[in-house]
Design a protein around this motif. Structure first.
Motif, PDB file in Angstrom:
ATOM      1  N   VAL A 200       4.045   6.911  28.118  1.00  0.00           N
ATOM      2  CA  VAL A 200       4.612   5.677  27.580  1.00  0.00           C
ATOM      3  C   VAL A 200       5.008   5.847  26.120  1.00  0.00           C
ATOM      4  CG1 VAL A 200       4.162   3.237  27.097  1.00  0.00           C
ATOM      5  CG2 VAL A 200       3.267   4.285  29.178  1.00  0.00           C
ATOM      6  N   CYS A 201       6.234   5.404  25.786  1.00  0.00           N
ATOM      7  CA  CYS A 201       6.686   5.390  24.396  1.00  0.00           C
ATOM      8  C   CYS A 201       6.014   4.208  23.712  1.00  0.00           C
ATOM      9  CB  CYS A 201       8.209   5.227  24.354  1.00  0.00           C
ATOM     10  SG  CYS A 201       8.845   4.739  22.733  1.00  0.00           S
ATOM     11  N   THR A 202       5.308   4.478  22.624  1.00  0.00           N
ATOM     12  CA  THR A 202       4.610   3.364  21.964  1.00  0.00           C
ATOM     13  C   THR A 202       5.566   2.540  21.101  1.00  0.00           C
ATOM     14  OG1 THR A 202       3.964   4.777  20.120  1.00  0.00           O
ATOM     15  CG2 THR A 202       2.379   4.546  21.910  1.00  0.00           C
ATOM     16  N   GLY A 203       6.823   2.984  21.005  1.00  0.00           N
ATOM     17  CA  GLY A 203       7.803   2.190  20.266  1.00  0.00           C
ATOM     18  C   GLY A 203       8.345   1.049  21.116  1.00  0.00           C
ATOM     19  N   CYS A 204       8.714   1.362  22.366  1.00  0.00           N
ATOM     20  CA  CYS A 204       9.324   0.329  23.215  1.00  0.00           C
ATOM     21  C   CYS A 204       8.476   0.039  24.451  1.00  0.00           C
ATOM     22  CB  CYS A 204      10.733   0.760  23.628  1.00  0.00           C
ATOM     23  SG  CYS A 204      10.760   2.264  24.616  1.00  0.00           S
ATOM     24  N   HIS A 205       7.370   0.767  24.605  1.00  0.00           N
ATOM     25  CA  HIS A 205       6.434   0.576  25.718  1.00  0.00           C
ATOM     26  C   HIS A 205       7.060   0.823  27.091  1.00  0.00           C
ATOM     27  CE1 HIS A 205       3.632  -0.898  22.762  1.00  0.00           C
ATOM     28  NE2 HIS A 205       4.576  -1.705  22.312  1.00  0.00           N
ATOM     29  N   TYR A 224      14.111  12.459  21.665  1.00  0.00           N
ATOM     30  CA  TYR A 224      14.348  11.033  21.384  1.00  0.00           C
ATOM     31  C   TYR A 224      14.059  10.206  22.627  1.00  0.00           C
ATOM     32  CZ  TYR A 224      16.855  12.917  17.366  1.00  0.00           C
ATOM     33  OH  TYR A 224      17.183  13.585  16.229  1.00  0.00           O
ATOM     34  N   CYS A 225      13.420   9.040  22.410  1.00  0.00           N
ATOM     35  CA  CYS A 225      13.153   8.155  23.549  1.00  0.00           C
ATOM     36  C   CYS A 225      14.491   7.724  24.145  1.00  0.00           C
ATOM     37  CB  CYS A 225      12.361   6.924  23.097  1.00  0.00           C
ATOM     38  SG  CYS A 225      12.225   5.663  24.391  1.00  0.00           S
ATOM     39  N   PRO A 226      14.655   7.871  25.469  1.00  0.00           N
ATOM     40  CA  PRO A 226      15.941   7.497  26.078  1.00  0.00           C
ATOM     41  C   PRO A 226      16.173   5.980  26.060  1.00  0.00           C
ATOM     42  CG  PRO A 226      14.368   8.159  27.760  1.00  0.00           C
ATOM     43  CD  PRO A 226      13.710   8.437  26.446  1.00  0.00           C
ATOM     44  N   TYR A 227      15.114   5.199  25.797  1.00  0.00           N
ATOM     45  CA  TYR A 227      15.266   3.741  25.834  1.00  0.00           C
ATOM     46  C   TYR A 227      15.475   3.153  24.435  1.00  0.00           C
ATOM     47  CZ  TYR A 227      13.445   4.672  30.454  1.00  0.00           C
ATOM     48  OH  TYR A 227      13.276   5.176  31.707  1.00  0.00           O
ATOM     49  N   CYS A 228      14.659   3.602  23.462  1.00  0.00           N
ATOM     50  CA  CYS A 228      14.759   2.979  22.133  1.00  0.00           C
ATOM     51  C   CYS A 228      15.271   3.965  21.083  1.00  0.00           C
ATOM     52  CB  CYS A 228      13.419   2.387  21.701  1.00  0.00           C
ATOM     53  SG  CYS A 228      12.130   3.605  21.359  1.00  0.00           S
ATOM     54  N   SER A 229      15.559   5.196  21.476  1.00  0.00           N
ATOM     55  CA  SER A 229      16.144   6.230  20.602  1.00  0.00           C
ATOM     56  C   SER A 229      15.209   6.722  19.507  1.00  0.00           C
ATOM     57  CB  SER A 229      17.437   5.735  19.932  1.00  0.00           C
ATOM     58  OG  SER A 229      18.330   5.276  20.881  1.00  0.00           O
TER      59      SER A 229
HETATM   60 ZN   LIG Z   1      10.992   4.090  23.227  1.00  0.00          ZN
END
Ligand SMILES: [Zn+2]
Length: 283
Positions: A200-205, A224-229
């Motif tokens: 889990v990305c802790t930036g965008c969960h 880079y997170c594919p959802y929140c970059s």
């Molecule tokens: Zn993210």
């Protein structure tokens, strides 16, 4: 350079850039702090000019009425004097009418004059009040402008030192990575590099594809997170768990309390990404 070193640099850069953005925003918005007061002052001045025009026109009207009054008085006195020389009833009636007319005119003018003088006085008081209000507002505004200029000076100095810090930390970071981080930080409220917990990305969960999470864990390149970059990094042993086990090893009586406290703290999982928080636990 080892990837963990790059990531550490990116984290340091993130802090600097976030501070820079916030200081830049403050500098940019500083003049807006005065706009309300400036608007008020210009409204006051506009109102004052209008009232002053009214004041001048009432004053001119009063002067005119005073002349009219003198004329009416003179006409009445002239007719009264002529009374001494009349000989016929018809002459008397004509003069008597002239005197009465002049008297009525006099009375009407006096009434108008009284009304206008009352208005004049009110306007005069109003103007004096507004004058003092304008002076007060101008003084306040000058004071605030001076204070704001000093604030902007110190913010500019802060910005300079942040730019120096940025220059110090930047070598070793790929310019393209830096450029991307800058953009992410601007669009994501100052957070451009975050840890993953599990997948889990802790930036965008968002749950990341397993392949992404693996790439982050391997630490070979910037991912880079594919959802929140946001830039992702992996923490092998999240700080809280370390802390807990260390304390258990120490075997003190306070362990149980600490354990309960930490179990109850739902935010624990989120805090691990923050190096500041880790420092707090170490104390
Ligand atoms: Zn993210």
């Amino acid at each position: 350079m080892v990837m963990t070193e790059v990531l550490d640099k990116l984290k340091a850069l993130q802090d600097i850039l976030a501070q820079k953005n916030s200081v830049e925003d403050s500098i940019q918005n500083a003049p807006k702090l005065l706009s309300t007061q400036e608007e008020l002052l210009s409204r006051l001045k506009k109102g004052y000019i209008e009232k002053n025009e009214q004041y001048e026109s009432v004053r001119a009207h009063i002067a005119d009425l005073k002349i009219q009054l003198l004329d009416a008085e003179a006409a009445r006195e002239k007719s009264e004097k002529a009374m001494d020389t009349i000989t016929t009833q018809r002459e008397y009636e004509a003069l008597d009418k002239e005197i009465r007319d002049a008297g009525e005119r006099e009375q009407q003018i006096r009434k108008d004059l009284q009304k206008e003088e009352h208005a004049f006085q009110e306007l005069d008081e109003n103007l004096k009040h507004e004058e003092s209000l304008i002076t007060q507002q101008e003084e306040e505004l000058t004071e605030r402008k001076t204070a704001l200029a000093a604030d902007i000076d110190s913010m500019t100095a802060e910005l300079d030192s942040l730019t120096k810090a940025e220059e110090e930390v930047s070598p070793g970071i790929n310019p393209e990575t830096k450029f991307k981080l800058e953009r992410i930080i601007k669009s994501k409220q100052g957070v451009g590099i975050v840890a993953i917990h599990g997948n889990v990305c802790t930036g965008c969960h968002m749950i990341l594809p397993a392949q992404f999470a693996n790439e982050v864990r391997s630490g070979d390149k910037i991912v880079y997170c594919p959802y929140c970059s946001r830039i992702l990094y992996y923490v092998e042993n999240p700080g809280i768990e370390n802390e807990y086990f260390n304390e258990e090893d120490a075997g003190s009586l306070s362990d149980l309390d600490d354990f309960i406290e930490e179990e109850d703290d739902e935010d624990d999982g989120e805090d691990e990404e923050e190096s500041d928080d880790k420092m707090d636990y170490d104390e």
